[in-house]
Design a protein around this motif. Structure first.
Motif, PDB file in Angstrom:
ATOM      1  N   LEU A 115       1.353  -1.201  -0.165  1.00 41.89           N
ATOM      2  CA  LEU A 115       0.423  -0.276   0.334  1.00 41.89           C
ATOM      3  C   LEU A 115       0.635   1.549  -0.494  1.00 41.89           C
ATOM      4  O   LEU A 115       0.089   2.379  -0.574  1.00 41.89           O
ATOM      5  CB  LEU A 115      -0.940   0.085   1.116  1.00 41.89           C
ATOM      6  N   ALA A 116       1.999   0.920   0.465  1.00 41.13           N
ATOM      7  CA  ALA A 116       2.637   2.195   0.455  1.00 41.13           C
ATOM      8  C   ALA A 116       3.608   2.466  -0.125  1.00 41.13           C
ATOM      9  O   ALA A 116       3.526   3.934  -1.279  1.00 41.13           O
ATOM     10  CB  ALA A 116       4.080   1.778   1.798  1.00 41.13           C
ATOM     11  N   ARG A 117       3.768   1.734  -1.481  1.00 40.76           N
ATOM     12  CA  ARG A 117       3.802   1.505  -2.946  1.00 40.76           C
ATOM     13  C   ARG A 117       3.022   2.612  -3.479  1.00 40.76           C
ATOM     14  O   ARG A 117       3.293   3.268  -4.583  1.00 40.76           O
ATOM     15  CB  ARG A 117       5.127   0.184  -3.826  1.00 40.76           C
ATOM     16  N   LEU A 118       1.903   1.679  -3.640  1.00 40.56           N
ATOM     17  CA  LEU A 118       1.036   2.685  -3.855  1.00 40.56           C
ATOM     18  C   LEU A 118       0.586   4.340  -3.776  1.00 40.56           C
ATOM     19  O   LEU A 118       0.163   5.230  -4.833  1.00 40.56           O
ATOM     20  CB  LEU A 118      -0.380   1.899  -4.103  1.00 40.56           C
ATOM     21  N   ALA A 119       0.365   4.026  -2.610  1.00 39.55           N
ATOM     22  CA  ALA A 119       0.506   5.479  -1.880  1.00 39.55           C
ATOM     23  C   ALA A 119       1.517   6.594  -3.072  1.00 39.55           C
ATOM     24  O   ALA A 119       1.317   7.652  -3.240  1.00 39.55           O
ATOM     25  CB  ALA A 119       0.799   5.674  -0.837  1.00 39.55           C
ATOM     26  N   ASP A 120       2.420   5.648  -3.084  1.00 34.08           N
ATOM     27  CA  ASP A 120       3.794   6.801  -3.229  1.00 34.08           C
ATOM     28  C   ASP A 120       3.363   7.171  -4.967  1.00 34.08           C
ATOM     29  O   ASP A 120       4.104   7.780  -5.340  1.00 34.08           O
ATOM     30  CB  ASP A 120       5.059   6.295  -3.540  1.00 34.08           C
ATOM     31  N   LYS A 121       2.372   6.239  -5.745  1.00 29.39           N
ATOM     32  CA  LYS A 121       2.457   6.193  -7.335  1.00 29.39           C
ATOM     33  C   LYS A 121       0.796   7.335  -7.076  1.00 29.39           C
ATOM     34  O   LYS A 121       0.784   7.272  -7.760  1.00 29.39           O
ATOM     35  CB  LYS A 121       2.095   4.915  -7.925  1.00 29.39           C
ATOM     36  N   GLY A 122       0.273   7.717  -6.261  1.00 28.42           N
ATOM     37  CA  GLY A 122      -0.557   8.567  -6.082  1.00 28.42           C
ATOM     38  C   GLY A 122      -2.034   8.049  -6.036  1.00 28.42           C
ATOM     39  O   GLY A 122      -2.472   8.911  -5.926  1.00 28.42           O
ATOM     40  N   VAL A 123      -1.870   7.138  -5.158  1.00 29.91           N
ATOM     41  CA  VAL A 123      -3.281   6.289  -4.757  1.00 29.91           C
ATOM     42  C   VAL A 123      -3.969   6.475  -3.431  1.00 29.91           C
ATOM     43  O   VAL A 123      -2.634   6.744  -2.472  1.00 29.91           O
ATOM     44  CB  VAL A 123      -3.337   5.192  -4.920  1.00 29.91           C
ATOM     45  N   ALA A 157     -19.086   6.659  -9.627  1.00 30.60           N
ATOM     46  CA  ALA A 157     -17.900   7.651 -10.620  1.00 30.60           C
ATOM     47  C   ALA A 157     -16.554   7.554  -9.568  1.00 30.60           C
ATOM     48  O   ALA A 157     -15.791   6.984 -10.313  1.00 30.60           O
ATOM     49  CB  ALA A 157     -18.777   8.717 -11.461  1.00 30.60           C
ATOM     50  N   GLN A 158     -16.897   8.345  -8.767  1.00 31.82           N
ATOM     51  CA  GLN A 158     -15.419   8.501  -8.189  1.00 31.82           C
ATOM     52  C   GLN A 158     -15.030   7.354  -7.640  1.00 31.82           C
ATOM     53  O   GLN A 158     -13.097   6.964  -7.777  1.00 31.82           O
ATOM     54  CB  GLN A 158     -15.506   9.390  -6.938  1.00 31.82           C
ATOM     55  N   ALA A 159     -15.738   6.309  -7.729  1.00 30.32           N
ATOM     56  CA  ALA A 159     -15.138   4.460  -6.709  1.00 30.32           C
ATOM     57  C   ALA A 159     -13.705   4.205  -7.496  1.00 30.32           C
ATOM     58  O   ALA A 159     -13.712   3.578  -8.062  1.00 30.32           O
ATOM     59  CB  ALA A 159     -16.365   4.224  -5.911  1.00 30.32           C
ATOM     60  N   MET A 160     -15.142   4.025  -9.208  1.00 29.99           N
ATOM     61  CA  MET A 160     -15.495   3.654 -10.191  1.00 29.99           C
ATOM     62  C   MET A 160     -13.504   4.143 -10.786  1.00 29.99           C
ATOM     63  O   MET A 160     -12.302   3.121 -10.896  1.00 29.99           O
ATOM     64  CB  MET A 160     -16.315   3.773 -11.386  1.00 29.99           C
ATOM     65  N   ALA A 161     -13.527   5.170 -10.644  1.00 34.09           N
ATOM     66  CA  ALA A 161     -12.221   6.495 -10.728  1.00 34.09           C
ATOM     67  C   ALA A 161     -11.307   5.437 -10.136  1.00 34.09           C
ATOM     68  O   ALA A 161     -10.349   5.504 -10.613  1.00 34.09           O
ATOM     69  CB  ALA A 161     -11.998   7.669 -11.407  1.00 34.09           C
ATOM     70  N   LEU A 162     -11.135   5.759  -8.731  1.00 32.76           N
ATOM     71  CA  LEU A 162      -9.936   5.042  -7.996  1.00 32.76           C
ATOM     72  C   LEU A 162      -9.785   3.877  -8.640  1.00 32.76           C
ATOM     73  O   LEU A 162      -8.059   3.471  -8.196  1.00 32.76           O
ATOM     74  CB  LEU A 162     -10.676   5.797  -6.832  1.00 32.76           C
ATOM     75  N   ALA A 163     -10.408   3.196  -8.246  1.00 28.63           N
ATOM     76  CA  ALA A 163     -10.413   1.824  -8.842  1.00 28.63           C
ATOM     77  C   ALA A 163      -9.502   1.112  -9.464  1.00 28.63           C
ATOM     78  O   ALA A 163      -8.370   0.730 -10.027  1.00 28.63           O
ATOM     79  CB  ALA A 163     -12.160   0.709  -8.800  1.00 28.63           C
ATOM     80  N   GLN A 164     -10.018   1.772 -11.193  1.00 30.75           N
ATOM     81  CA  GLN A 164      -9.447   2.094 -11.991  1.00 30.75           C
ATOM     82  C   GLN A 164      -7.757   2.598 -11.960  1.00 30.75           C
ATOM     83  O   GLN A 164      -7.009   1.890 -12.419  1.00 30.75           O
ATOM     84  CB  GLN A 164      -9.825   2.921 -13.297  1.00 30.75           C
ATOM     85  N   GLN A 165      -7.575   3.680 -10.976  1.00 32.99           N
ATOM     86  CA  GLN A 165      -6.118   4.230 -10.995  1.00 32.99           C
ATOM     87  C   GLN A 165      -5.265   3.384  -9.945  1.00 32.99           C
ATOM     88  O   GLN A 165      -4.179   2.800 -10.308  1.00 32.99           O
ATOM     89  CB  GLN A 165      -6.616   5.802  -9.958  1.00 32.99           C
ATOM     90  N   VAL A 166      -5.719   2.079  -9.351  1.00 34.18           N
ATOM     91  CA  VAL A 166      -5.131   1.401  -8.150  1.00 34.18           C
ATOM     92  C   VAL A 166      -4.829   0.432  -9.726  1.00 34.18           C
ATOM     93  O   VAL A 166      -3.375   0.146  -9.628  1.00 34.18           O
ATOM     94  CB  VAL A 166      -6.594   0.898  -7.240  1.00 34.18           C
ATOM     95  N   LEU A 167      -5.467  -0.257 -10.140  1.00 32.92           N
ATOM     96  CA  LEU A 167      -4.851  -1.319 -11.542  1.00 32.92           C
ATOM     97  C   LEU A 167      -3.916   0.098 -12.394  1.00 32.92           C
ATOM     98  O   LEU A 167      -3.067  -1.239 -12.596  1.00 32.92           O
ATOM     99  CB  LEU A 167      -6.356  -1.562 -12.176  1.00 32.92           C
ATOM    100  N   ALA A 168      -4.115   1.093 -12.804  1.00 34.91           N
ATOM    101  CA  ALA A 168      -2.921   1.403 -13.738  1.00 34.91           C
ATOM    102  C   ALA A 168      -2.044   1.492 -12.969  1.00 34.91           C
ATOM    103  O   ALA A 168      -0.524   1.232 -12.925  1.00 34.91           O
ATOM    104  CB  ALA A 168      -3.846   2.302 -13.771  1.00 34.91           C
TER     105      ALA A 168
END
Length: 290
Positions: free
Chosen positions: A104-112, A224-235
């Motif tokens: 999770l820390a690595r994803l946070a570093d990518k802006g998640v 839409a906001q939840a979907m956008a965040l989920a897509q951001q995580v996958l990216a």
């Protein structure tokens, strides 16, 4: 005929014995719809020798519940499967890093966005007190970074003594009040495509949303906001994934934050899937054809 192995729990681990066979039954029905033969096998039978899995066209680690109780053995298994070049999906390398919530820390570093998190090598009372002072939160959650199903997770109020603290690496987060009121929402993706979403709420007075603690599950349509965040995580993960369950909750200002990206053994909640697992079957079929 196509042969698919579904990895299941250690036979000596009785903690999930009342639940995982039901999940296996649903998965088997879905997978057999692709024309494949499905064989369950304990993941613990293949930790040092991968030859017992070599004949399978696809290996799905989707019911390896309990791996967190023997994490060293799990990492050894992932290394063994990687070295053998087995067709594991998700890949054995993903299974390794996703088993420790430090990702999770690595994803946070990518802006998640994730809840404010204090990472610890071993939680002490002094560190807990410092976290209360730092966050200003009246309630904190403490849990091991290697955990599942609320394993050794504590909810502590300011002034509480730290008792039965997690051993080793842990994370400390402010308790999100929305867990009690709105619950957590899981978005399921198969082959990168959204399939369905489920809202999970604890019973009154509890904070654990897992079914074994009485969690209440309902199919929902994510905003839409939840979907956008989920897509951001996958990216941000940026690796080929056969399946992913993205768990989200709202923070204290109402914004969605990532709680977990479950890429190992998530329950797909196929009993709440309007398509009855068709998306998962299609993703598996595409993986086999590839």
């Amino acid at each position: 005929m196509t042969q698919i192995a579904v990895l299941t729990p250690d036979p000596t681990d009785k903690s999930y014995i009342g639940r995982w066979p039901e999940v296996l039954t649903r998965l088997t029905a879905t997978l057999e719809g692709t024309g494949a033969t499905v064989s369950p096998t304990p993941w613990t039978d293949h930790t040092e020798d991968a030859s017992g899995l070599a004949a399978y066209d696809l290996i799905l680690p989707v019911i390896t519940w309990g791996y967190h109780r023997d994490h060293g053995r799990w990492l050894k298994a992932c290394a063994t499967w990687t070295e053998a070049g087995l067709p594991v999906a998700n890949s054995a390398s993903v299974l390794g890093w996703n088993s420790d919530k430090a990702y999770l820390a690595r994803l946070a570093d990518k802006g998640v966005p994730i809840p404010p998190t204090r990472w610890s090598d071993g939680v002490t009372q002094a560190e807990l007190d410092a976290a209360f002072a730092e966050t200003g939160s009246p309630v904190l959650i403490v849990k091991p970074t290697v955990s599942a199903g609320a394993f050794r997770t504590l909810r502590l109020s300011r002034g509480d003594a730290l008792i039965d603290a997690p051993e080793g690496a842990a994370m400390i987060q402010p308790y999100l009040k929305s867990i009690e009121t709105e619950g957590e929402t899981s978005l399921l993706f198969f082959g990168g495509r959204f399939s369905h979403a489920v809202n999970k709420r604890p019973v009154p007075g509890d904070f654990r949303i897992q079914m074994q603690f009485g969690g209440l599950y309902t199919a929902v349509t994510p905003d839409a906001q939840a979907m956008a965040l989920a897509q951001q995580v996958l990216a941000a993960i940026d690796e080929p994934l056969l399946y992913a369950r993205i768990d989200l909750a709202r923070d204290d200002v109402g914004a969605w934050v990532l709680m977990e990206a479950e890429l190992i053994e998530p329950d797909f909640y196929l009993d709440h899937d309007p398509a009855n697992g068709a998306g998962f079957a299609e993703a598996v079929k595409a993986r086999l054809e590839a």
